[in-house]
Design a protein around this motif. Structure first.
Motif, PDB file in Angstrom:
ATOM      1  N   UNK A 256      36.903  31.617  47.236  1.00 38.13           N
ATOM      2  CA  UNK A 256      37.737  32.777  46.919  1.00 38.13           C
ATOM      3  C   UNK A 256      38.860  32.942  47.932  1.00 38.13           C
ATOM      4  N   UNK A 257      38.624  32.538  49.176  1.00 42.69           N
ATOM      5  CA  UNK A 257      39.657  32.639  50.196  1.00 42.69           C
ATOM      6  C   UNK A 257      40.835  31.711  49.899  1.00 42.69           C
ATOM      7  N   UNK A 258      40.578  30.636  49.189  1.00 44.92           N
ATOM      8  CA  UNK A 258      41.652  29.690  48.887  1.00 44.92           C
ATOM      9  C   UNK A 258      42.125  29.803  47.452  1.00 44.92           C
ATOM     10  N   UNK A 259      41.486  30.664  46.674  1.00 44.79           N
ATOM     11  CA  UNK A 259      41.872  30.856  45.274  1.00 44.79           C
ATOM     12  C   UNK A 259      42.023  32.344  45.042  1.00 44.79           C
ATOM     13  N   UNK A 260      43.250  32.788  44.804  1.00 46.91           N
ATOM     14  CA  UNK A 260      43.501  34.211  44.642  1.00 46.91           C
ATOM     15  C   UNK A 260      44.515  34.421  43.536  1.00 46.91           C
ATOM     16  N   UNK A 261      44.440  35.551  42.853  1.00 47.73           N
ATOM     17  CA  UNK A 261      45.460  35.882  41.863  1.00 47.73           C
ATOM     18  C   UNK A 261      45.949  37.301  42.109  1.00 47.73           C
ATOM     19  N   UNK A 262      47.051  37.659  41.441  1.00 49.37           N
ATOM     20  CA  UNK A 262      47.645  38.956  41.735  1.00 49.37           C
ATOM     21  C   UNK A 262      46.800  40.123  41.234  1.00 49.37           C
ATOM     22  N   UNK A 263      45.841  39.840  40.334  1.00 49.62           N
ATOM     23  CA  UNK A 263      44.985  40.903  39.831  1.00 49.62           C
ATOM     24  C   UNK A 263      43.813  41.178  40.772  1.00 49.62           C
ATOM     25  N   UNK A 264      43.404  40.169  41.514  1.00 55.76           N
ATOM     26  CA  UNK A 264      42.265  40.354  42.430  1.00 55.76           C
ATOM     27  C   UNK A 264      42.463  39.523  43.688  1.00 55.76           C
ATOM     28  N   UNK A 265      43.446  39.894  44.515  1.00 56.20           N
ATOM     29  CA  UNK A 265      43.687  39.131  45.748  1.00 56.20           C
ATOM     30  C   UNK A 265      42.530  39.263  46.715  1.00 56.20           C
ATOM     31  N   UNK A 266      42.381  38.257  47.561  1.00 57.49           N
ATOM     32  CA  UNK A 266      41.299  38.315  48.547  1.00 57.49           C
ATOM     33  C   UNK A 266      41.598  39.424  49.549  1.00 57.49           C
ATOM     34  N   UNK A 267      40.591  40.208  49.850  1.00 58.40           N
ATOM     35  CA  UNK A 267      40.754  41.370  50.727  1.00 58.40           C
ATOM     36  C   UNK A 267      40.441  40.983  52.168  1.00 58.40           C
ATOM     37  N   UNK A 268      41.481  40.652  52.924  1.00 57.14           N
ATOM     38  CA  UNK A 268      41.313  40.351  54.348  1.00 57.14           C
ATOM     39  C   UNK A 268      41.358  41.653  55.130  1.00 57.14           C
ATOM     40  N   UNK A 269      40.297  41.904  55.876  1.00 57.69           N
ATOM     41  CA  UNK A 269      40.214  43.159  56.616  1.00 57.69           C
ATOM     42  C   UNK A 269      39.575  42.920  57.979  1.00 57.69           C
ATOM     43  N   UNK A 270      40.084  43.596  58.988  1.00 56.06           N
ATOM     44  CA  UNK A 270      39.493  43.502  60.321  1.00 56.06           C
ATOM     45  C   UNK A 270      38.105  44.128  60.360  1.00 56.06           C
ATOM     46  N   UNK A 271      37.815  44.985  59.375  1.00 58.93           N
ATOM     47  CA  UNK A 271      36.513  45.648  59.334  1.00 58.93           C
ATOM     48  C   UNK A 271      35.463  44.815  58.597  1.00 58.93           C
ATOM     49  N   UNK A 272      35.882  43.671  58.057  1.00 59.64           N
ATOM     50  CA  UNK A 272      34.947  42.869  57.261  1.00 59.64           C
ATOM     51  C   UNK A 272      35.028  41.400  57.678  1.00 59.64           C
ATOM     52  N   UNK A 273      34.848  41.153  58.942  1.00 64.14           N
ATOM     53  CA  UNK A 273      34.957  39.780  59.446  1.00 64.14           C
ATOM     54  C   UNK A 273      33.682  38.997  59.159  1.00 64.14           C
ATOM     55  N   UNK A 274      33.797  37.696  58.888  1.00 62.08           N
ATOM     56  CA  UNK A 274      32.603  36.868  58.670  1.00 62.08           C
ATOM     57  C   UNK A 274      31.884  36.614  59.988  1.00 62.08           C
ATOM     58  N   UNK A 275      30.605  36.315  59.901  1.00 56.54           N
ATOM     59  CA  UNK A 275      29.827  35.988  61.092  1.00 56.54           C
ATOM     60  C   UNK A 275      30.049  34.531  61.474  1.00 56.54           C
TER      61      UNK A 275
END
Length: 607
Positions: A256-275
């Protein structure tokens, strides 16, 4: 025949024993047979209906008692004649023939595609078992299996009929999943069932091209998983099954990080970092190395995505922490994976699946190292030119993968200056995400960003400006039979696409494109042929090759005498970003190439 001999026969022929309580027998789950109420029922808040069927059988013959234990054990003659017992008890999923046929296809065609690189007990055992007891999973599997079969048979995937078998099965799955979610919230259903349903639904919607719905299912699965993790005590660990399901969701998330569309873009947030994973000293299975590498790649994509959105992000403590952890963990992963490869047991060294999985991990490790070292090309596209050897190694390794080659194909050690053989060699294959950097939802990103955006349908501006020379498709005769896997595993498609677009060595990038076009592989949301055609247009634009120039044998693009090495392509003529608008129903891609000069060019390709 007494009970002891009956038990021996049941074990000999692997017949399932059903002496549990009434409730467990109805639910078709294993009962611990605690009297007067079993623990499996009492622990989950269910009412245990007791063991009335066993009481009934006490006054009957041992043969009748056996039939209560297992419906397949129907006849045990009381005469001295030889017993007639089926060695293959019926494993029918449903009384409906169409459903049984679809389930058979899933077992014998879909599952092998899902586990081409790495074995998975989750899919080969747990999900098959749950299909017999959980309606949401059963109908979801049947819907996915039907879509898989249609894709490989080149049957139209989409149908507007409300009685379409795949659609009906999917609607049934969705209906039962709502009940399943309610039961989970009330503490009456296992977490694993809910997450597996999310996985199946995500696969189905991605295949159908409904990326907004697919993203919704994935987000729900990750949210439920994270809530469960937060609710656990630090001393309580996930079960192996939960860990396996979590790793599947993380691989979905990486894609999903490498596949995004304008209807559902990937939500990059500082509050939701991966482990960032903690790398162990040793790996006993390459699947464990795969799971950690996926974790590292997710961190790498997150770091880049946050930095693209917020230029001040590198000053944030969370961003700095993930970045520092990633650099150290990646070094540790390479050391541990290298140690694992040197210590592979002899019995596993000749295993084609283990070889393919290890090779794939090597390719991805080189790709990640190259992207990091080149700064993802954010400052200048010329930064990629120093890594021609790395790109060559990725292509060389990809050409050794069984799914990309047939035994009769040319050796992978071909020089980067020599063209392919004149005789086309069909190659089956595999595939995956198409971008080195995170996608954003904006049409024209700020200078310096590097993205690949997938839109749900071609934009009107592209449609209206389409011309004959801008519409590109490969000749029908050159297309190989399609192969599809619903799996969201890693695959060589991403590294090959990056090589074709970012490596300006004229021969290396043509080798990568030929592999993409020859393999005709669809996996998850990615189509290798579509990726190859998008990369082909990138090369033509950068090297100044006319649209009418056709592909030669083995889908090899003829060399351009004016472009003999990477230095012949100056900065302003290089493609900086690729924006793709996929119309899955019509198998058509609208592509917008943003040049380093600032010029924006539109093209159309068929896949």
């Amino acid at each position: 025949m007494d009970d002891t001999k009956l038990r021996q026969l049941e074990r000999q022929y692997k017949l399932r024993v059903k002496t549990g309580c009434e409730t467990c027998r109805i639910r078709r789950v294993k009962c611990d047979e605690t009297k007067p109420e079993c623990l499996r029922c009492t622990k989950t808040g269910r009412k245990c209906e007791g063991y009335k069927h066993i009481a009934k059988s006490r006054d009957q013959s041992p043969a009748a008692a056996a039939s209560y234990r297992n419906p397949s054990f129907l006849v045990v003659p009381q005469t001295p004649t030889q017993p007639t017992i089926s060695r293959n008890p019926s494993r029918s999923l449903s009384p409906e023939a169409a459903e049984n046929r679809s389930f058979f296809y899933f077992q014998h065609h879909t599952l092998p595609k899902w586990t081409e690189f790495f074995d998975s007990e989750l899919w080969s055992q747990k999900i098959l078992q749950l299909s017999h007891s959980e309606p949401a999973i059963k109908h979801g599997i049947l819907a996915l299996s039907t879509m898989h079969e249609r894709f490989e048979d080149t049957t139209p995937i989409f149908s507007a009929k409300t009685n379409d078998f795949a659609f009906v099965q999917y609607m049934q799955a969705v209906k039962h999943s709502n009940d399943l979610l309610t039961a989970h919230q009330e503490g009456k259903a296992d977490l694993e069932k809910v997450l597996i349903a999310c996985i199946i639904f995500t696969c189905y919607e991605n295949l159908a091209g409904n990326y907004r719905a697919a993203n919704m299912h994935l987000r729900n699965g990750l949210r439920i998983l994270n809530q469960h993790k937060r609710s656990l005590s630090p001393l309580i660990y996930h079960t192996p099954s939960q860990e396996s399901i979590a790793n599947v969701l993380y691989r979905f998330d990486l894609q999903a990080m490498t596949f995004s569309d304008n209807a559902s873009p990937y939500d990059y947030s500082l509050d939701n970092s991966p482990d960032c994973p903690l790398i162990p000293e040793t790996y006993n299975r390459n699947a464990d190395a795969r799971n950690d590498l996926v974790g590292l790649l997710r961190c790498m994509m997150w770091i880049s995505g946050i930095a693209n959105i917020n230029p001040q992000a590198p000053e944030h403590p969370t961003w700095l922490q993930i970045y520092t952890q990633l650099m150290g963990a990646f070094e540790a992963w390479e050391v541990t994976f290298d140690r694992y490869q040197h210590n592979i047991p002899p019995i596993e060294q000749g295993d084609p699946k283990i070889y393919a999985g290890n090779t794939l991990l090597k390719i991805y490790a080189i790709m990640a190292r190259t992207i990091i070292a080149a700064g993802a090309g954010l400052r200048t596209e010329m930064a990629w030119d120093s890594f021609a050897k790395s790109f060559q190694t990725m292509v060389d390794l990809a050409e050794t993968l069984p799914i990309l080659n047939k035994p009769a194909s040319q050796p992978s050690s071909r020089s980067s200056t020599s063209p392919p053989r004149s005789t086309p060699t069909p190659r089956p294959a595999k595939h995956r995400p198409i971008a080195p950097n995170p996608a954003t939802s904006v049409r024209s990103p700020p200078p310096g960003t590097s993205t690949l955006v997938f839109l749900p349908e071609p934009t009107p501006s592209i449609t209206s400006s389409k011309t004959a020379c801008e519409y590109t498709t490969a000749p029908t005769a050159k297309r190989k039979p399609s192969s599809f896997s619903p799996s969201f595993e890693l695959s060589p498609i991403v590294p090959l696409f990056i090589t074709a677009c970012r490596c300006r060595d004229p021969v290396l990038r043509r080798r990568a494109i030929a592999l993409l076009l020859n393999c005709r592989r669809r996996e998850g949301v990615w189509d290798s042929f579509g990726a190859g055609m998008v990369a082909l247009q990138c090369v033509k634009l950068e090297e100044g090759i006319a649209e009418i120039v056709d592909l030669g044998p083995e889908n090899w693009l003829p060399l351009n005498n004016k472009c003999k090495d990477a230095t012949d392509i100056v900065e302003r003529k290089r493609v900086q970003d690729v924006f793709v608008s996929v119309n899955m129903a019509e198998r058509q891609i609208g592509v917008n190439y943003l040049m380093r000069s600032g010029e924006s060019l539109d093209r159309y390709v068929k896949f």
